[in-house]
Design a protein around this motif. Structure first.
Motif, short mmCIF file in Angstrom:
data_model
loop_
_atom_site.label_atom_id
_atom_site.label_comp_id
_atom_site.label_asym_id
_atom_site.label_seq_id
_atom_site.Cartn_x
_atom_site.Cartn_y
_atom_site.Cartn_z
N LEU A 108 0.82 -1.21 0.00
CA LEU A 108 0.00 0.00 0.00
C LEU A 108 0.86 1.26 0.00
O LEU A 108 0.41 2.31 -0.44
N GLY A 109 2.08 1.16 0.50
CA GLY A 109 2.95 2.32 0.62
C GLY A 109 3.73 2.63 -0.64
O GLY A 109 4.80 3.19 -0.56
N VAL A 110 3.19 2.26 -1.80
CA VAL A 110 3.92 2.51 -3.05
C VAL A 110 3.78 3.95 -3.53
O VAL A 110 4.57 4.40 -4.35
N GLU A 111 2.79 4.67 -3.05
CA GLU A 111 2.62 6.06 -3.45
C GLU A 111 3.68 6.93 -2.77
O GLU A 111 4.11 6.64 -1.66
N ALA A 112 4.09 7.97 -3.44
CA ALA A 112 5.07 8.89 -2.87
C ALA A 112 4.49 9.53 -1.61
O ALA A 112 3.29 9.66 -1.46
N SER A 113 5.37 9.90 -0.73
CA SER A 113 5.02 10.60 0.50
C SER A 113 4.23 9.74 1.49
O SER A 113 3.37 10.24 2.20
N THR A 114 4.51 8.47 1.52
CA THR A 114 3.89 7.60 2.51
C THR A 114 4.83 7.44 3.69
O THR A 114 6.02 7.26 3.52
N ILE A 115 4.28 7.52 4.89
CA ILE A 115 5.05 7.28 6.11
C ILE A 115 4.51 6.00 6.75
O ILE A 115 3.32 5.91 7.03
N VAL A 148 10.16 5.15 6.71
CA VAL A 148 9.84 4.16 7.73
C VAL A 148 10.30 4.69 9.08
O VAL A 148 11.47 5.04 9.25
N GLU A 149 9.39 4.77 10.02
CA GLU A 149 9.69 5.15 11.39
C GLU A 149 9.36 3.95 12.27
O GLU A 149 8.48 3.16 11.92
N THR A 150 10.02 3.83 13.39
CA THR A 150 9.73 2.73 14.30
C THR A 150 9.47 3.27 15.70
O THR A 150 10.04 4.29 16.10
N ARG A 151 8.60 2.59 16.42
CA ARG A 151 8.27 2.96 17.80
C ARG A 151 8.18 1.69 18.63
O ARG A 151 7.61 0.70 18.18
N ALA A 152 8.72 1.74 19.83
CA ALA A 152 8.56 0.64 20.79
C ALA A 152 8.06 1.24 22.09
O ALA A 152 8.66 2.16 22.63
N GLU A 153 6.93 0.74 22.57
CA GLU A 153 6.33 1.25 23.80
C GLU A 153 5.82 0.10 24.63
O GLU A 153 5.43 -0.94 24.10
N ALA A 154 5.77 0.29 25.92
CA ALA A 154 5.21 -0.71 26.82
C ALA A 154 3.74 -0.37 27.08
O ALA A 154 3.39 0.79 27.19
N GLY A 155 2.93 -1.39 27.16
CA GLY A 155 1.52 -1.18 27.46
C GLY A 155 0.65 -2.14 26.69
O GLY A 155 1.13 -2.97 25.92
#
Length: 144
Positions: A34-41, A85-92
């Motif tokens: 789905l992220g093939v379009e430009a400007s996808t995060i 591509v951004e990554t996040r790691a959180e507890a909960g």
């Protein structure tokens, strides 16, 4: 209250719940396509469930290692022109974490894999996918 229409040239943010499972990998694959379009995060989110001591509702014999899981996701996604591509790691609680991240980044879509979980956990807590669908500020795609 109308839904915001995504236009070319405008960032579209997808939050992907990822825990390294086969179901989560299928969700990551869908996000990649789905992220093939430009400007996808793509925001890949890992949540350590503090209630079970591991990922999601299943106990794992291996200790929780968010960085290893996120490295796996980054490697699997690879690099694509126009996709950040951004990554996040959180507890909960994973459902709460995914919904909160989606709100924080202004996501247009949350993608997560559907997992079985055990009957007692699903009965008492509900599935992560079900709770995300109920509380998400955007569309949700649950990949089987």
């Amino acid at each position: 209250m109308g839904a915001e229409v995504t236009t070319p040239g405008k960032d579209f943010t997808i939050v992907v719940g990822y825990d390294g499972s086969d179901a989560a990998r299928r969700g990551l694959a869908r996000a990649r396509h789905l992220g093939v379009e430009a400007s996808t995060i793509l925001v890949v989110a890992v949540a350590a469930d503090v209630r079970s001591g591991g990922l999601g509702l299943e106990l794992s014999a291996q200790p929780f290692d968010a960085e290893r899981i996120l490295d796996d996701a980054r490697e699997w996604l690879g690099e694509r022109q126009g996709v950040t591509v951004e990554t996040r790691a959180e507890a909960g609680d994973p459902a709460v974490v995914l919904v909160d991240i989606a709100r924080h980044v202004g996501a247009g879509l949350i993608i997560l894999g559907r997992r079985g979980g055990d009957f007692v956990a699903r009965t008492l807590l509900g599935s992560v996918a079900q709770r995300v669908v109920q509380h998400a500020p955007c569309d949700v795609l649950v990949v089987a």
